[in-house]
Design a protein around this motif. Sequence first.
Motif, mmCIF file in Angstrom:
data_model
loop_
_atom_site.group_PDB
_atom_site.id
_atom_site.type_symbol
_atom_site.label_atom_id
_atom_site.label_comp_id
_atom_site.label_asym_id
_atom_site.label_seq_id
_atom_site.Cartn_x
_atom_site.Cartn_y
_atom_site.Cartn_z
ATOM 1 N N ALA A 1 -1.528 17.736 9.791
ATOM 2 C CA ALA A 1 -1.983 16.341 9.733
ATOM 3 C C ALA A 1 -1.352 15.544 8.603
ATOM 4 C CB ALA A 1 -3.507 16.299 9.609
ATOM 5 N N GLY A 2 -0.702 16.237 7.684
ATOM 6 C CA GLY A 2 0.053 15.529 6.648
ATOM 7 C C GLY A 2 1.516 15.394 7.022
ATOM 8 N N TYR A 3 1.827 15.616 8.300
ATOM 9 C CA TYR A 3 3.203 15.676 8.786
ATOM 10 C C TYR A 3 4.038 16.657 7.962
ATOM 11 C CZ TYR A 3 2.426 12.529 12.523
ATOM 12 O OH TYR A 3 1.964 12.013 13.706
ATOM 13 N N GLY A 4 3.372 17.761 7.611
ATOM 14 C CA GLY A 4 4.056 18.860 6.949
ATOM 15 C C GLY A 4 4.132 20.059 7.871
ATOM 16 N N PHE B 1 7.256 22.380 1.897
ATOM 17 C CA PHE B 1 6.772 21.069 2.303
ATOM 18 C C PHE B 1 5.586 21.154 3.263
ATOM 19 C CE2 PHE B 1 11.426 20.210 1.471
ATOM 20 C CZ PHE B 1 11.188 19.822 0.159
ATOM 21 N N HIS B 2 4.447 21.441 2.680
ATOM 22 C CA HIS B 2 3.211 21.406 3.474
ATOM 23 C C HIS B 2 2.843 19.973 3.845
ATOM 24 C CE1 HIS B 2 2.156 25.642 2.810
ATOM 25 N NE2 HIS B 2 2.672 25.480 1.607
ATOM 26 N N HIS B 3 3.412 19.063 3.131
ATOM 27 C CA HIS B 3 3.122 17.647 3.349
ATOM 28 C C HIS B 3 4.451 16.909 3.461
ATOM 29 C CE1 HIS B 3 0.944 13.845 2.886
ATOM 30 N NE2 HIS B 3 1.897 13.484 2.044
ATOM 31 N N ASN B 4 4.496 15.918 4.361
ATOM 32 C CA ASN B 4 5.654 15.027 4.380
ATOM 33 C C ASN B 4 6.965 15.788 4.636
ATOM 34 O OD1 ASN B 4 6.335 12.275 4.123
ATOM 35 N ND2 ASN B 4 7.104 12.594 2.048
ATOM 36 N N ASN B 5 6.888 16.788 5.483
ATOM 37 C CA ASN B 5 8.019 17.694 5.706
ATOM 38 C C ASN B 5 9.305 16.963 6.098
ATOM 39 O OD1 ASN B 5 9.127 20.522 6.498
ATOM 40 N ND2 ASN B 5 9.396 19.318 8.357
ATOM 41 N N PHE B 6 9.166 15.968 6.936
ATOM 42 C CA PHE B 6 10.371 15.358 7.502
ATOM 43 C C PHE B 6 11.076 14.447 6.499
ATOM 44 C CE2 PHE B 6 7.333 16.412 10.810
ATOM 45 C CZ PHE B 6 8.064 17.411 11.430
ATOM 46 N N GLU B 7 10.279 13.679 5.770
ATOM 47 C CA GLU B 7 10.893 12.848 4.733
ATOM 48 C C GLU B 7 11.550 13.730 3.675
ATOM 49 O OE1 GLU B 7 11.245 9.665 4.549
ATOM 50 O OE2 GLU B 7 9.879 8.896 6.073
ATOM 51 N N THR C 1 0.831 -1.210 0.000
ATOM 52 C CA THR C 1 0.000 0.000 0.000
ATOM 53 C C THR C 1 0.858 1.250 0.000
ATOM 54 O OG1 THR C 1 -0.171 0.242 2.408
ATOM 55 C CG2 THR C 1 -1.756 -1.237 1.328
ATOM 56 N N GLY C 2 0.227 2.329 -0.415
ATOM 57 C CA GLY C 2 0.915 3.620 -0.467
ATOM 58 C C GLY C 2 0.098 4.636 -1.224
ATOM 59 N N LEU C 3 0.717 5.273 -2.203
ATOM 60 C CA LEU C 3 0.045 6.333 -2.944
ATOM 61 C C LEU C 3 0.412 6.234 -4.423
ATOM 62 C CD1 LEU C 3 2.250 8.821 -3.765
ATOM 63 C CD2 LEU C 3 2.295 8.962 -1.276
ATOM 64 N N HIS C 4 -0.402 6.870 -5.245
ATOM 65 C CA HIS C 4 -0.069 7.030 -6.663
ATOM 66 C C HIS C 4 -0.778 8.291 -7.157
ATOM 67 C CE1 HIS C 4 -3.763 4.726 -8.481
ATOM 68 N NE2 HIS C 4 -4.105 5.465 -7.474
ATOM 69 N N LYS C 5 -0.722 8.534 -8.444
ATOM 70 C CA LYS C 5 -1.361 9.703 -9.050
ATOM 71 C C LYS C 5 -0.965 10.985 -8.312
ATOM 72 C CE LYS C 5 -5.255 6.979 -10.739
ATOM 73 N NZ LYS C 5 -6.713 6.711 -10.659
ATOM 74 N N CYS C 6 0.322 11.108 -8.078
ATOM 75 C CA CYS C 6 0.822 12.280 -7.357
ATOM 76 C C CYS C 6 0.967 13.454 -8.329
ATOM 77 C CB CYS C 6 2.165 11.942 -6.727
ATOM 78 S SG CYS C 6 2.934 13.346 -5.944
ATOM 79 N N SER C 7 0.264 14.530 -8.050
ATOM 80 C CA SER C 7 0.358 15.701 -8.928
ATOM 81 C C SER C 7 1.187 16.817 -8.300
ATOM 82 C CB SER C 7 -1.040 16.225 -9.256
ATOM 83 O OG SER C 7 -1.747 16.560 -8.077
ATOM 84 N N ASN C 8 1.270 16.846 -6.998
ATOM 85 C CA ASN C 8 2.065 17.859 -6.316
ATOM 86 C C ASN C 8 2.479 17.292 -4.962
ATOM 87 O OD1 ASN C 8 3.139 20.060 -4.969
ATOM 88 N ND2 ASN C 8 1.586 21.498 -5.677
ATOM 89 N N ALA C 9 3.658 16.712 -4.941
ATOM 90 C CA ALA C 9 4.085 15.998 -3.738
ATOM 91 C C ALA C 9 4.215 16.901 -2.516
ATOM 92 C CB ALA C 9 5.389 15.261 -4.010
ATOM 93 N N PRO C 10 4.898 18.061 -2.616
ATOM 94 C CA PRO C 10 5.040 18.889 -1.412
ATOM 95 C C PRO C 10 3.710 19.394 -0.863
ATOM 96 C CG PRO C 10 6.655 19.521 -3.053
ATOM 97 C CD PRO C 10 5.706 18.582 -3.734
ATOM 98 N N ALA C 11 2.700 19.457 -1.734
ATOM 99 C CA ALA C 11 1.375 19.870 -1.265
ATOM 100 C C ALA C 11 0.538 18.669 -0.850
ATOM 101 C CB ALA C 11 0.657 20.651 -2.358
#
Lengths: 337, 431
Positions: B347-350, B296-302, A227-237
């Motif tokens: 909540a997204g660890y960001g 990194f609003h999401h997954n900041n630490f990774e 399990t995990g994720l896919h269809k990532c359009s903006n990872a940092p967001a």
Amino acid sequence: MNDTTPSPPTAPGKFDPKAAKQISDWAHDAKLLCCRVDPTGKYVVAGAIDYTIQRWEIATGNKTPLVGHENWVRMLGFSPDGSTLYSGAYDGRMIAWDITAQSPKPQRTIQTHQGWLRGLAVSHDGHRIATCGNDMLVKIWSTADGKLIHEMQGHPYLPYCVQFVPGSCDLVSGDIMGLVIQWSAEGGTKVREFDAREIASHVGDRAPFGGIVNMTFSPDKKRLTVTGLHKCSNAPAGNRRAVAMSFDWASGEKLPKQECNQKEIDATMWRAVYHPSGTMIGVIEKEIGFWEGGNIDTVHLAATPEHIFDCDLHPNQVDLYTAHFDGHVRCLRCGTI
Amino acid sequence: MTLEQYKPCGTLDHGIGRRQFMGEFLTGLGAVAGTSLFSHPLGATEIAQKNKSVVVIYLNGGLSQFESWDPKSDLETGGPFKSIPTTVPGIRISELLPYTAKQMHHMALIRSISTDLDDHGLANNIVRSGRTTRSATEYPELGAVVAKNLERDDFPLPGHIRTMVGGSGGRTNNAAYLGPRYASVSVGAEKGGIVNTQLPDGMTVTADNRRHDWRRFVNNRYRAKVQSTEIDAYLQCFEQALRLMEKRELFDIAHESKAIQEAYGASEFGKQLLLARRLVEQEVPFVEISHDGWDFHHNNFEFHYHYVADFDRPFAHFVDDLHQRGLLERTLVIVMTEFGRTPKINAGYGRDHYPNAWSIAMAGCGIQHGAVIGKTDAKGIEVTDRKVDHRHLFHTYLQAVGIDSSGEFEIGGRKFPIADPAYGPIEELLA
């Protein structure tokens, strides 16, 4: 190898996902990353970012802290008889606890990895523990004496999780770029690979994103599900979709992916577990999804109040415990007892 | 309208500058109107040393201060990363920066920056310009101000260079009233350095010289009849472009030994740093390197685990290399970003945008090495000591390289303070 998982302490309830409702809600004051129910069904434990593990007695809701780690507690696993809890944390340590003690103390602490310990699994006979971590290594340990049995190199990227193969000493490990390696636990050698790169993404040339965050086997042992994720359009967001990807264990062929199409949710499927009936239960952000018989979409979504990062099924086979971002452990009864 | 009829009005809104023209020369891109050249350089006595350089490493998107310069290990807001000691007793930084920690004796930290803008574009503008723009006036960015003050008249290279990956070209009107001469020119760090600077196939050097002689002849004849700053800008642009072509090898890091290239690493960032070092050796006044994607609003630490690692080793080597070559004594290195990240983990660890309390690092000349300016509270939520903002920083950068930030530019008959006159440098940080 015999599977020594004990029989459920109580007769299984009638599983009915559409009847799911919350029956308990216990709070801790730090965010929770993981949870497990002990095989006897007496306790639920959760790992927190305040470096503690919290143990709740299910019958009473009484909470007991387990103190010993020095960083976020990321993974938990029980011995098959439920007497020992193994915890893994970002301090790189694995700690064994006598979970039946009134106030459990660390019984054995092992520095398993340089950097974070990310994945931990207990073998079905309880004799071995597998771990993986930021040193890129997968390791197998003896539960009897805590000694290292095998150390395996082979993942080109960070390994995230490990799981023992049911009915076997073999092990699978999954990494951040979607590679699954099956290892012979006897010799520590690579047996074969599975390609799950579809559930990994990349940000520029600097950072992988996604990957295999959890692995599990179907009750009939015919499917390996990651399990995990896919269809990532903006990872940092955080724009992505949750997904489970399965392989036919015998042939290694990819099976249709399982997604949540009935509701668009930016999510990672942090964990999926299989109900003995074959229904897959996956946590996707604040929702719990149920997929029947390998169907690609959910038959039901159950909402919870907060983001979920882990779940585990009680031996009664209807109570699903979830670890939440708000520090709560909640129980969703998916049927009747 | 013919050129002969055209008489520039002398306002700041007209004209095409040579840098802009050169950008087009380099890229073949269309023109963007710039500003004309009415400025007069400051007197030489106001400039302490002309051979100084400023290198800005811009971490675009907002570096987390917790995962870098101001760690709060073992606290709820601190995240999972620990702090480590550095070569300066008492200064600890994130464990994600083990190589940088070994260069801290060349560096200084400012941990008490508090600004009030959490929008990327606006925050980017204020940290680069040292101003809070509340009117229609646009202010030149640090690179333009430094180039204007430190560039020598006979200098063969642009004074304000941005390095970029995968080729060259593109420019921004970031010099405001200083005019396009001081706007940034973008150049690449890949093999060859600058694109479109080779003579076309079949064109000999002799033939090329002949056509330039012809161009100069025609230009001079026309220039004798028409007074135009635009024409001057075009002429300057052509000549500087030619000088740049002659210097094209400077921009090709392949001329460095394999060992040196390996020391900087194979990453885009490492290549840009190596190019920056080559440009500093040539006394280019201002070089900016961009390291993008820190939002990194999401997954900041990774993400910080990977991104800071990508930054750490090449950056530390860059500082050490400058030091070993004696260049750090005349080079100010600034690790800049537009704001910090929230103490609160979402909540997204960001972590989200946080201008209230954040940090930058500096290295090199004009500053007290091993200094730490200001403090935040235990959880990193508020500044508790020596609060500063982008205006103080701007003064400080300039003063560190010998530019009197209390001075003025006189442009087109108007006076413009070099930096916000209501503020001053962080005096205790200056060497």
